[in-house]
Design a protein around this motif. Structure first.
Motif, PDB file in Angstrom:
ATOM      1  N   VAL A 307      37.862  66.834 -16.445  1.00  0.00           N
ATOM      2  CA  VAL A 307      38.643  66.116 -16.838  1.00  0.00           C
ATOM      3  C   VAL A 307      39.167  66.285 -18.465  1.00  0.00           C
ATOM      4  O   VAL A 307      40.239  65.517 -18.959  1.00  0.00           O
ATOM      5  CB  VAL A 307      38.233  64.310 -16.479  1.00  0.00           C
ATOM      6  N   SER A 308      38.663  66.483 -19.584  1.00  0.00           N
ATOM      7  CA  SER A 308      38.275  66.784 -20.795  1.00  0.00           C
ATOM      8  C   SER A 308      39.222  67.712 -20.967  1.00  0.00           C
ATOM      9  O   SER A 308      40.489  67.610 -22.097  1.00  0.00           O
ATOM     10  CB  SER A 308      37.112  66.983 -21.535  1.00  0.00           C
ATOM     11  N   ALA A 309      39.814  69.093 -20.856  1.00  0.00           N
ATOM     12  CA  ALA A 309      40.586  69.945 -21.254  1.00  0.00           C
ATOM     13  C   ALA A 309      40.876  70.581 -19.230  1.00  0.00           C
ATOM     14  O   ALA A 309      40.450  71.602 -19.031  1.00  0.00           O
ATOM     15  CB  ALA A 309      39.663  71.194 -21.951  1.00  0.00           C
ATOM     16  N   TYR A 310      41.588  70.085 -18.830  1.00  0.00           N
ATOM     17  CA  TYR A 310      42.328  70.493 -18.045  1.00  0.00           C
ATOM     18  C   TYR A 310      42.538  71.635 -18.365  1.00  0.00           C
ATOM     19  O   TYR A 310      43.489  72.042 -18.908  1.00  0.00           O
ATOM     20  CB  TYR A 310      43.425  69.794 -17.555  1.00  0.00           C
ATOM     21  N   PRO A 311      42.358  72.470 -16.546  1.00  0.00           N
ATOM     22  CA  PRO A 311      42.674  74.161 -17.224  1.00  0.00           C
ATOM     23  C   PRO A 311      43.827  74.536 -17.015  1.00  0.00           C
ATOM     24  O   PRO A 311      44.813  73.799 -16.197  1.00  0.00           O
ATOM     25  CB  PRO A 311      42.001  74.567 -15.921  1.00  0.00           C
ATOM     26  N   LYS A 312      44.799  75.536 -17.488  1.00  0.00           N
ATOM     27  CA  LYS A 312      45.645  75.733 -17.171  1.00  0.00           C
ATOM     28  C   LYS A 312      46.424  76.334 -16.284  1.00  0.00           C
ATOM     29  O   LYS A 312      45.648  76.516 -14.891  1.00  0.00           O
ATOM     30  CB  LYS A 312      46.148  77.295 -18.310  1.00  0.00           C
ATOM     31  N   MET A 313      48.144  76.054 -15.655  1.00  0.00           N
ATOM     32  CA  MET A 313      48.225  76.629 -14.195  1.00  0.00           C
ATOM     33  C   MET A 313      48.025  77.617 -13.436  1.00  0.00           C
ATOM     34  O   MET A 313      48.121  78.384 -14.877  1.00  0.00           O
ATOM     35  CB  MET A 313      49.952  76.151 -14.697  1.00  0.00           C
ATOM     36  N   GLY A 314      47.534  77.707 -12.542  1.00  0.00           N
ATOM     37  CA  GLY A 314      47.354  79.180 -12.218  1.00  0.00           C
ATOM     38  C   GLY A 314      45.994  78.930 -12.435  1.00  0.00           C
ATOM     39  O   GLY A 314      45.544  80.453 -12.044  1.00  0.00           O
ATOM     40  N   THR A 315      44.858  78.478 -12.872  1.00  0.00           N
ATOM     41  CA  THR A 315      43.829  78.838 -13.388  1.00  0.00           C
ATOM     42  C   THR A 315      42.801  78.041 -12.152  1.00  0.00           C
ATOM     43  O   THR A 315      42.947  76.915 -12.205  1.00  0.00           O
ATOM     44  CB  THR A 315      43.373  79.196 -14.872  1.00  0.00           C
ATOM     45  N   ALA A 316      41.428  78.447 -11.985  1.00  0.00           N
ATOM     46  CA  ALA A 316      40.566  78.100 -10.764  1.00  0.00           C
ATOM     47  C   ALA A 316      39.908  77.369 -11.288  1.00  0.00           C
ATOM     48  O   ALA A 316      39.466  77.338 -12.792  1.00  0.00           O
ATOM     49  CB  ALA A 316      40.037  79.245 -10.370  1.00  0.00           C
ATOM     50  N   TYR A 317      39.832  76.420 -10.826  1.00  0.00           N
ATOM     51  CA  TYR A 317      38.359  75.352 -11.560  1.00  0.00           C
ATOM     52  C   TYR A 317      37.629  75.097 -10.490  1.00  0.00           C
ATOM     53  O   TYR A 317      37.974  75.103  -9.166  1.00  0.00           O
ATOM     54  CB  TYR A 317      39.256  73.891 -12.075  1.00  0.00           C
ATOM     55  N   GLY A 318      36.418  73.843 -10.280  1.00  0.00           N
ATOM     56  CA  GLY A 318      35.309  74.036  -9.303  1.00  0.00           C
ATOM     57  C   GLY A 318      35.404  74.436  -8.202  1.00  0.00           C
ATOM     58  O   GLY A 318      35.416  75.786  -8.835  1.00  0.00           O
ATOM     59  N   VAL A 319      34.765  74.102  -7.650  1.00  0.00           N
ATOM     60  CA  VAL A 319      34.347  75.224  -6.330  1.00  0.00           C
ATOM     61  C   VAL A 319      35.104  76.435  -5.636  1.00  0.00           C
ATOM     62  O   VAL A 319      35.489  77.285  -5.599  1.00  0.00           O
ATOM     63  CB  VAL A 319      33.881  73.803  -4.935  1.00  0.00           C
ATOM     64  N   ASN A 320      36.949  75.679  -5.464  1.00  0.00           N
ATOM     65  CA  ASN A 320      37.785  75.735  -4.578  1.00  0.00           C
ATOM     66  C   ASN A 320      39.203  75.523  -5.204  1.00  0.00           C
ATOM     67  O   ASN A 320      39.954  75.324  -4.157  1.00  0.00           O
ATOM     68  CB  ASN A 320      37.491  76.332  -3.245  1.00  0.00           C
ATOM     69  N   GLY A 321      38.830  74.646  -6.537  1.00  0.00           N
ATOM     70  CA  GLY A 321      40.091  74.646  -6.983  1.00  0.00           C
ATOM     71  C   GLY A 321      41.544  75.386  -7.762  1.00  0.00           C
ATOM     72  O   GLY A 321      40.871  76.659  -8.174  1.00  0.00           O
ATOM     73  N   TRP A 322      42.111  74.528  -7.744  1.00  0.00           N
ATOM     74  CA  TRP A 322      43.905  75.652  -8.626  1.00  0.00           C
ATOM     75  C   TRP A 322      44.580  74.746  -9.368  1.00  0.00           C
ATOM     76  O   TRP A 322      45.065  73.752  -8.097  1.00  0.00           O
ATOM     77  CB  TRP A 322      43.831  76.894  -7.406  1.00  0.00           C
ATOM     78  N   SER A 323      44.297  74.737 -10.478  1.00  0.00           N
ATOM     79  CA  SER A 323      45.841  74.118 -11.405  1.00  0.00           C
ATOM     80  C   SER A 323      47.045  74.134 -10.789  1.00  0.00           C
ATOM     81  O   SER A 323      46.954  75.585 -11.327  1.00  0.00           O
ATOM     82  CB  SER A 323      45.019  73.723 -12.514  1.00  0.00           C
ATOM     83  N   SER A 324      47.540  73.426 -10.666  1.00  0.00           N
ATOM     84  CA  SER A 324      48.664  72.990 -10.821  1.00  0.00           C
ATOM     85  C   SER A 324      49.651  73.129 -12.087  1.00  0.00           C
ATOM     86  O   SER A 324      50.943  73.376 -12.354  1.00  0.00           O
ATOM     87  CB  SER A 324      49.216  72.498  -9.494  1.00  0.00           C
TER      88      SER A 324
END
Ligand code: HEC
Ligand code: HEC
Length: 366
Positions: A307-324
């Motif tokens: 939440v603090s530093a939202y990942p760049k578009m196209g990078t993976a996050y969490g267990v199986n998330g993908w930043s839009s």
């Protein structure tokens, strides 16, 4: 910066003076030459330049040579002195140019914001946030559903959470199924790439100082929650139980900053039109209820980092998330990372670590 610009202008003036002096000298030289030429009329035979006896070797190799060499030396001296001086001022001249260029972009961007695209009509003057009157139609049949006032987020903190590329994307494509239309050519909108850049230059120029935005958030929280040491809200009969819940819904009741600091506007359906359904039940952002956040981030600290530093578009996050690339950073300013290219200060952030920890704890309880 203003000084640099003035310096550049002053140099331009000096340049003009030199040019005019040279021009005058040139005209005088021509006039003298013409006069000299006139005296020779009819006496070309004796006076023709190639018939006059020239200096003898003695004079040619001493006086004449010394004079020519001397003149050469003086010319060299002049060049040696003025050229470095010219170079010395070059960065100033260039900065003056860039500065001027930015000023023009900002004022054009403001004109688009206020008049051309009328962003101000929804997002408020100076991007302080506002509302958009909107008719909701059924996406399939096109039938009338409701006439609503849709909160339009403040844009005077937009560069706190998105990079210029992300803002360009939002402007190009707009937000589907919301009053925010597509503005750029890629989304079928009316503005050119340059106009989008100019609007962003204007938005960048109106970003709030950190102290001002943080004070405004604190005032709003004091009004709606007034959290105690355990982050429980103490307003008698208030709507929120915890600081986290109040942060999640910042601006829901009174439209503070058009909901810009809240999470509910994207994660709760109906939030932006004052008809909030299940809290965190999902809207443009995913459903966070039923332990969804815990499944995605087993440890709270991971979710706080997200939440603090939202990942760049196209990078993976969490267990199986993908930043839009659509959410934005709430605790770290993405435009203050590299000191060389930073356009913002690192303290220009939406929420403090305490507020982020509180809102994450709230989401994990949904
Ligand atoms: C008809 C009203 C309207 C106009 C005109 C409009 N917007 Fe919007 N804009 C909105 C609404 C409403 C939202 C929030 C949509 C949502 O709920 O997701 C929004 C969202 C945005 C966002 C994303 C903000 C965020 O934090 O999610 C940006 C950036 C933005 N607008 C910029 C602009 C600019 C720049 C212009 C002018 C070129 C403009 N808008 C014109 C209504 C409008
Ligand atoms: C402008 C809309 C928007 C706002 C405002 C917003 N989010 Fe999101 N959020 C999203 C979107 C969209 C996603 C899905 C991930 C993606 O698209 O990159 C998401 C994903 C998440 C996730 C991960 C959920 C999952 O299952 O992957 C969490 C946690 C989250 N948001 C928390 C928050 C918190 C906390 C706030 C407020 C401080 C907030 N969000 C504000 C749009 C938003």
């Amino acid at each position: 910066m203003q000084d640099l610009y003035l310096l550049a202008v002053a140099q331009k003036t000096v340049g003009y003076v030199v040019a005019v002096l040279l021009l005058i000298a040139f005209v005088v030289a021509i006039a003298v030459n013409v006069r000299k030429g006139r005296a020779e009329v009819g006496s070309e035979v004796e006076l023709a330049a190639n018939r006059k006896p020239y200096m003898d070797d003695e004079e040619l190799e001493t006086k004449k040579l010394d004079r020519t060499l001397g003149l050469g030396l003086v010319a060299l001296g002049v060049i040696a002195l003025t050229l470095p001086l010219y170079w010395l001022a070059e960065p100033g001249r260039q900065e003056g140019m860039v500065e001027r260029f930015e000023e023009v972009a900002i004022s054009r961007g403001e004109d688009i914001y206020v008049n051309g695209a009328q962003c101000a009509g929804c997002h408020g003057p100076q991007g302080i946030g506002g509302v958009a009157s909107y008719t909701i139609l059924d996406p399939v049949t096109g039938a009338y559903v409701d006439q609503v006032e849709w909160k339009s987020p403040a844009l005077d903190t937009i560069m706190y959470r998105y990079t210029p590329e992300q803002v360009t994307y939002i402007l190009n494509y707009g937000r589907g199924y919301s009053p925010m239309p597509a503005w750029g050519a890629p989304g079928g909108g009316p503005l050119t790439e340059q106009q989008i850049e100019e609007v962003i230059a204007y938005l960048t120029s109106i970003q709030l100082p950190a102290a001002e935005s943080q004070l405004a958030v604190q005032k709003e929280l004091d009004k709606t929650c007034a959290a105690d040491a355990d982050n429980n809200c103490t307003i008698p009969g208030g709507m929120y139980k915890t600081l986290g819940e109040a942060v999640f819904n910042l601006g829901y009741t009174d439209g503070f900053a058009g909901g810009a600091y809240s999470c509910g506007r994207c994660h709760t359906a109906g939030w932006s039109i004052g008809q909030a359904k299940v809290a965190g039940g999902g809207g443009m952002g995913p459903n966070l209820t039923g332990g969804a956040a815990i499944r995605q981030f087993p440890v709270a600290a991971q979710q706080e980092a997200y939440v603090s530093a939202y990942p760049k578009m196209g990078t993976a996050y969490g267990v199986n998330g993908w930043s839009s690339g659509r959410m934005g950073s709430f605790g770290t300013n993405p435009n203050a990372q590299d000191p060389k290219t930073a356009i913002m200060n690192p303290d220009q952030v939406m929420l403090t670590p305490v507020q982020i920890a509180a809102v994450v704890a709230y989401e994990r309880s949904l």
